[in-house]
Design a protein around this motif. Structure first.
Motif, PDB file in Angstrom:
ATOM      1  N   ALA A 124       0.920  -1.142  -0.062  1.00  0.00           N
ATOM      2  CA  ALA A 124       0.160  -0.019  -0.045  1.00  0.00           C
ATOM      3  C   ALA A 124       1.002   1.152   0.231  1.00  0.00           C
ATOM      4  O   ALA A 124       0.589   2.162   0.781  1.00  0.00           O
ATOM      5  CB  ALA A 124      -0.949  -0.052   1.215  1.00  0.00           C
ATOM      6  N   GLU A 125       1.698   1.310  -0.813  1.00  0.00           N
ATOM      7  CA  GLU A 125       2.720   2.416  -1.097  1.00  0.00           C
ATOM      8  C   GLU A 125       2.759   2.902  -2.655  1.00  0.00           C
ATOM      9  O   GLU A 125       2.626   2.198  -3.356  1.00  0.00           O
ATOM     10  CB  GLU A 125       4.267   2.004  -0.435  1.00  0.00           C
ATOM     11  CG  GLU A 125       3.979   1.636   0.731  1.00  0.00           C
ATOM     12  CD  GLU A 125       3.875   2.803   1.842  1.00  0.00           C
ATOM     13  OE1 GLU A 125       3.998   3.966   1.320  1.00  0.00           O
ATOM     14  OE2 GLU A 125       3.512   2.606   3.202  1.00  0.00           O
ATOM     15  N   PRO A 126       3.219   3.905  -2.850  1.00  0.00           N
ATOM     16  CA  PRO A 126       3.426   4.359  -4.328  1.00  0.00           C
ATOM     17  C   PRO A 126       4.710   3.317  -4.761  1.00  0.00           C
ATOM     18  O   PRO A 126       5.314   2.842  -4.215  1.00  0.00           O
ATOM     19  CB  PRO A 126       4.041   5.865  -4.141  1.00  0.00           C
ATOM     20  CG  PRO A 126       3.527   6.336  -2.882  1.00  0.00           C
ATOM     21  CD  PRO A 126       3.507   5.018  -1.980  1.00  0.00           C
ATOM     22  N   PHE A 127       4.459   3.260  -6.343  1.00  0.00           N
ATOM     23  CA  PHE A 127       5.310   2.349  -6.895  1.00  0.00           C
ATOM     24  C   PHE A 127       5.663   2.850  -8.299  1.00  0.00           C
ATOM     25  O   PHE A 127       4.928   3.570  -8.955  1.00  0.00           O
ATOM     26  CB  PHE A 127       4.708   0.673  -7.044  1.00  0.00           C
ATOM     27  CG  PHE A 127       3.468   0.765  -7.918  1.00  0.00           C
ATOM     28  CD1 PHE A 127       3.521   0.628  -9.312  1.00  0.00           C
ATOM     29  CD2 PHE A 127       2.159   1.214  -7.378  1.00  0.00           C
ATOM     30  CE1 PHE A 127       2.142   0.490  -9.903  1.00  0.00           C
ATOM     31  CE2 PHE A 127       0.858   0.940  -7.967  1.00  0.00           C
ATOM     32  CZ  PHE A 127       1.139   0.772  -9.514  1.00  0.00           C
ATOM     33  N   ALA A 128       6.967   2.628  -8.544  1.00  0.00           N
ATOM     34  CA  ALA A 128       7.537   3.308 -10.010  1.00  0.00           C
ATOM     35  C   ALA A 128       7.423   1.868 -11.021  1.00  0.00           C
ATOM     36  O   ALA A 128       7.519   0.828 -10.444  1.00  0.00           O
ATOM     37  CB  ALA A 128       8.758   3.606  -9.747  1.00  0.00           C
ATOM     38  N   VAL A 129       7.210   2.351 -12.289  1.00  0.00           N
ATOM     39  CA  VAL A 129       7.299   1.485 -13.285  1.00  0.00           C
ATOM     40  C   VAL A 129       8.289   1.981 -14.273  1.00  0.00           C
ATOM     41  O   VAL A 129       8.423   3.180 -14.633  1.00  0.00           O
ATOM     42  CB  VAL A 129       5.804   1.107 -14.094  1.00  0.00           C
ATOM     43  CG1 VAL A 129       6.057   0.348 -15.176  1.00  0.00           C
ATOM     44  CG2 VAL A 129       4.877   0.850 -12.982  1.00  0.00           C
ATOM     45  N   LEU A 130       9.497   0.935 -14.641  1.00  0.00           N
ATOM     46  CA  LEU A 130      10.448   1.450 -15.594  1.00  0.00           C
ATOM     47  C   LEU A 130      10.679   0.128 -16.646  1.00  0.00           C
ATOM     48  O   LEU A 130      10.448  -0.989 -16.144  1.00  0.00           O
ATOM     49  CB  LEU A 130      11.664   1.495 -14.757  1.00  0.00           C
ATOM     50  CG  LEU A 130      12.086   2.652 -13.918  1.00  0.00           C
ATOM     51  CD1 LEU A 130      11.697   2.012 -12.665  1.00  0.00           C
ATOM     52  CD2 LEU A 130      13.268   3.257 -13.931  1.00  0.00           C
ATOM     53  N   ASN A 131      10.985   0.659 -17.821  1.00  0.00           N
ATOM     54  CA  ASN A 131      11.149  -0.614 -19.039  1.00  0.00           C
ATOM     55  C   ASN A 131      12.551  -0.893 -18.727  1.00  0.00           C
ATOM     56  O   ASN A 131      13.464  -0.234 -18.707  1.00  0.00           O
ATOM     57  CB  ASN A 131      10.937   0.225 -20.156  1.00  0.00           C
ATOM     58  CG  ASN A 131       9.532   0.475 -20.602  1.00  0.00           C
ATOM     59  OD1 ASN A 131       8.624  -0.328 -20.426  1.00  0.00           O
ATOM     60  ND2 ASN A 131       9.104   1.670 -21.139  1.00  0.00           N
ATOM     61  N   GLY A 132      12.533  -2.099 -18.862  1.00  0.00           N
ATOM     62  CA  GLY A 132      14.013  -2.691 -18.468  1.00  0.00           C
ATOM     63  C   GLY A 132      15.091  -2.790 -19.715  1.00  0.00           C
ATOM     64  O   GLY A 132      16.058  -3.192 -19.659  1.00  0.00           O
ATOM     65  N   ASP A 133      14.559  -2.202 -20.983  1.00  0.00           N
ATOM     66  CA  ASP A 133      15.289  -1.995 -22.301  1.00  0.00           C
ATOM     67  C   ASP A 133      15.321  -0.545 -22.535  1.00  0.00           C
ATOM     68  O   ASP A 133      15.661  -0.154 -23.380  1.00  0.00           O
ATOM     69  CB  ASP A 133      14.706  -2.818 -23.341  1.00  0.00           C
ATOM     70  CG  ASP A 133      13.571  -2.286 -23.506  1.00  0.00           C
ATOM     71  OD1 ASP A 133      12.593  -1.323 -22.929  1.00  0.00           O
ATOM     72  OD2 ASP A 133      12.462  -3.086 -24.416  1.00  0.00           O
ATOM     73  N   ASN A 134      15.286   0.317 -21.258  1.00  0.00           N
ATOM     74  CA  ASN A 134      15.488   1.639 -21.492  1.00  0.00           C
ATOM     75  C   ASN A 134      16.699   2.177 -20.591  1.00  0.00           C
ATOM     76  O   ASN A 134      16.909   1.497 -19.330  1.00  0.00           O
ATOM     77  CB  ASN A 134      14.414   2.493 -21.009  1.00  0.00           C
ATOM     78  CG  ASN A 134      13.297   2.569 -21.951  1.00  0.00           C
ATOM     79  OD1 ASN A 134      12.121   3.319 -21.853  1.00  0.00           O
ATOM     80  ND2 ASN A 134      13.075   1.599 -23.160  1.00  0.00           N
ATOM     81  N   LEU A 135      17.614   3.129 -20.945  1.00  0.00           N
ATOM     82  CA  LEU A 135      18.534   3.879 -20.486  1.00  0.00           C
ATOM     83  C   LEU A 135      17.780   5.264 -19.934  1.00  0.00           C
ATOM     84  O   LEU A 135      17.275   5.875 -20.736  1.00  0.00           O
ATOM     85  CB  LEU A 135      19.689   3.914 -21.025  1.00  0.00           C
ATOM     86  CG  LEU A 135      20.433   2.890 -21.531  1.00  0.00           C
ATOM     87  CD1 LEU A 135      21.706   3.106 -22.157  1.00  0.00           C
ATOM     88  CD2 LEU A 135      20.812   1.942 -20.194  1.00  0.00           C
ATOM     89  N   TYR A 136      18.212   5.566 -18.444  1.00  0.00           N
ATOM     90  CA  TYR A 136      17.231   6.597 -17.932  1.00  0.00           C
ATOM     91  C   TYR A 136      18.478   7.713 -17.459  1.00  0.00           C
ATOM     92  O   TYR A 136      19.613   7.243 -17.048  1.00  0.00           O
ATOM     93  CB  TYR A 136      16.546   6.628 -17.002  1.00  0.00           C
ATOM     94  CG  TYR A 136      15.087   5.700 -17.451  1.00  0.00           C
ATOM     95  CD1 TYR A 136      14.302   6.130 -18.172  1.00  0.00           C
ATOM     96  CD2 TYR A 136      15.302   4.266 -17.064  1.00  0.00           C
ATOM     97  CE1 TYR A 136      13.145   5.369 -18.554  1.00  0.00           C
ATOM     98  CE2 TYR A 136      14.372   3.561 -17.697  1.00  0.00           C
ATOM     99  CZ  TYR A 136      13.187   3.929 -18.336  1.00  0.00           C
ATOM    100  OH  TYR A 136      11.985   3.010 -18.777  1.00  0.00           O
ATOM    101  N   ASP A 137      18.139   8.996 -17.638  1.00  0.00           N
ATOM    102  CA  ASP A 137      19.104   9.829 -16.778  1.00  0.00           C
ATOM    103  C   ASP A 137      18.863   9.839 -15.220  1.00  0.00           C
ATOM    104  O   ASP A 137      17.716   9.798 -14.808  1.00  0.00           O
ATOM    105  CB  ASP A 137      18.700  11.397 -17.419  1.00  0.00           C
ATOM    106  CG  ASP A 137      19.273  12.443 -16.596  1.00  0.00           C
ATOM    107  OD1 ASP A 137      20.067  12.291 -15.774  1.00  0.00           O
ATOM    108  OD2 ASP A 137      18.533  13.688 -16.455  1.00  0.00           O
ATOM    109  N   PRO A 138      19.852   9.488 -14.603  1.00  0.00           N
ATOM    110  CA  PRO A 138      19.724   9.027 -13.090  1.00  0.00           C
ATOM    111  C   PRO A 138      19.304   9.981 -12.433  1.00  0.00           C
ATOM    112  O   PRO A 138      18.116   9.946 -11.406  1.00  0.00           O
ATOM    113  CB  PRO A 138      21.040   8.565 -12.729  1.00  0.00           C
ATOM    114  CG  PRO A 138      21.668   8.127 -13.876  1.00  0.00           C
ATOM    115  CD  PRO A 138      21.245   9.033 -14.852  1.00  0.00           C
ATOM    116  N   ASP A 139      19.745  11.369 -12.557  1.00  0.00           N
ATOM    117  CA  ASP A 139      19.282  12.472 -11.840  1.00  0.00           C
ATOM    118  C   ASP A 139      17.829  12.818 -11.816  1.00  0.00           C
ATOM    119  O   ASP A 139      16.982  13.156 -10.809  1.00  0.00           O
ATOM    120  CB  ASP A 139      19.991  13.752 -12.154  1.00  0.00           C
ATOM    121  CG  ASP A 139      21.449  13.625 -11.535  1.00  0.00           C
ATOM    122  OD1 ASP A 139      21.795  12.733 -10.604  1.00  0.00           O
ATOM    123  OD2 ASP A 139      22.320  14.278 -12.165  1.00  0.00           O
ATOM    124  N   ALA A 140      17.324  12.660 -12.862  1.00  0.00           N
ATOM    125  CA  ALA A 140      15.915  12.903 -13.371  1.00  0.00           C
ATOM    126  C   ALA A 140      15.134  11.947 -12.639  1.00  0.00           C
ATOM    127  O   ALA A 140      14.142  12.237 -12.249  1.00  0.00           O
ATOM    128  CB  ALA A 140      15.625  13.095 -14.952  1.00  0.00           C
TER     129      ALA A 140
END
Length: 394
Positions: free
Chosen positions: A97-113
């Motif tokens: 019962a907490e917020p959750f994130a979803v990320l694509n495992g074939d994407n590279l992301y800007d860590p700070d953002a």
């Protein structure tokens, strides 16, 4: 905060490289793509990773185990792979019962953002693009997201959806969305429900890459190899020349007369030379071999790949246990200087790259003195004859 990493897909657009491994497990620098995604989530402070697996899921499980960098890892299985909302729904029982994130495992992301996105959620990551008509585009007002439009003729903004989200806890109950026109349950429909119920912030990523096609795997390695800190831990001959950012891992060997011009990563168990020239953003994978007087430029050699002596490989991706016979030459430039084309799901499409060589699936073998045309795709286990000129996919 839990992070759901979507890693169930085969990756049909990146075939033949995904013939024996899920796309998120393809190598980018010293780890799989999905490990870079996991690193981004861990550095942003998540308490648990929930990895959604499917195609060749054991490869993902074997890599992460029960914990990753001190963070517990759970697994969910997406059995039918019927869209991104379906993938997240597979992980629902692992969420609290907490917020959750979803990320694509074939994407590279800007860590700070991503760290900022986790702080301000509910939120959706976006990138600014010159031509938004090929993307899902965010509608915004007063620094909030008011909607998302897929591939609009008249885009409401230049903010393209980057496929990373922070949802409120109640979104666990909104994952059973109907199938879209293409027959998939889309995570963007879940986002639309969150927008109706809550304030959703747009977070602009300075850098983002969707690794969907072979040349994007090259781009991913160009990005991440450039971030490596130089170190020479393996055996490097005193007669070798090392210039720029180069990593030679423990257990790798570099013979006499070799020239390495970084960014270059030589992984454990690999060998280079003698008298080879490796340059550009090049990954020589574990147990790979670059032979005598070979030149490799801006390429990825996956685990166990071999390039025999007197060969040239440029701007190419060689899958697991590929064996290029002596004298194999890869052409990577068209005579008309137009961008090289490559076959994706049966259609020739532009790579957007002036230089692009070949994509060889696992266990491809070329005969000696083979010549390979730009943009060529060689399927798993394909072969060429000695002296053959190959200008069509095989």
């Amino acid at each position: 905060m839990y992070a759901v990493l979507l890693a169930a897909g085969e990756g049909t657009r990146i075939r033949p490289l995904s013939s024996d491994v899920p796309k998120p497990m393809l190598p980018v620098a010293d780890r799989p793509i999905v490990a870079h995604t996991a690193d981004t989530a861990v550095e942003a402070g998540v308490d648990k990773l929930v990895v959604v697996v499917g195609y060749e899921g054991d490869a993902v499980r074997d890599y992460f185990g029960d914990s990753y960098r001190g963070v517990p890892v759970d697994y969910a299985v997406q059995r039918e792979r019927a869209g991104t909302a379906d993938a997240v729904a597979a992980a629902r029982d692992h969420l609290t019962a907490e917020p959750f994130a979803v990320l694509n495992g074939d994407n590279l992301y800007d860590p700070d953002a991503i760290a900022h996105l986790f702080e301000v959620g509910p939120a959706v990551g976006a990138v600014r693009v010159d031509d938004p008509t090929n993307y899902g585009v965010l509608e915004t007002a007063d620094e909030t997201v008011t909607g998302i439009v897929e591939k609009p003729d008249e885009p409401p903004s230049t903010l393209a959806n980057a496929g990373v989200y922070v949802f409120p806890a109640q979104a666990r109950n909104w994952l059973e969305v109907p199938a879209s026109e293409r027959g998939e349950r889309e995570i963007t429909d879940v986002l639309a429900r969150v927008i109706e119920a809550d304030t959703v912030r747009p977070v602009v990523l300075d850098r983002w890459l969707d690794v969907g096609r072979p040349w994007e795997l090259l781009a991913a390695n160009e990005w991440k190899l450039d971030e490596l800190e130089p170190r020479l831990e393996g055996t490097v001959s005193d007669d070798a020349v090392v210039r720029g950012p180069v990593v030679v891992e423990s257990g790798a060997s570099v013979d006499a007369g070799v020239v390495l011009e970084g960014p270059v990563l030589i992984r454990s168990g690999a060998s280079v030379g003698p008298n080879a020239y490796v340059r550009g953003a090049t990954l020589v994978g574990e147990d790979a071999h670059v032979g005598h007087a070979v030149e490799v430029k801006n390429s990825v050699l996956m685990q166990g790949a071999t390039v025999g002596h007197l060969s040239y490989v440029g701007d190419s991706v060689l899958g697991r246990d590929v064996n290029f016979g002596a004298g194999t030459t890869v052409a990577n430039l068209r005579h008309d200087d137009e961008p090289v084309e490559h076959t994706v799901k049966g259609e020739r499409v532009s790579t957007g790259r002036r230089k692009f060589g070949v994509v060889a699936g696992p266990e491809v073998k070329t005969g000696i003195d083979s010549s390979l045309a730009p943009g060529l795709a060689l399927s798993a286990n394909a072969t060429t004859d000695p002296g053959e000129v190959v200008d069509r996919d095989r």
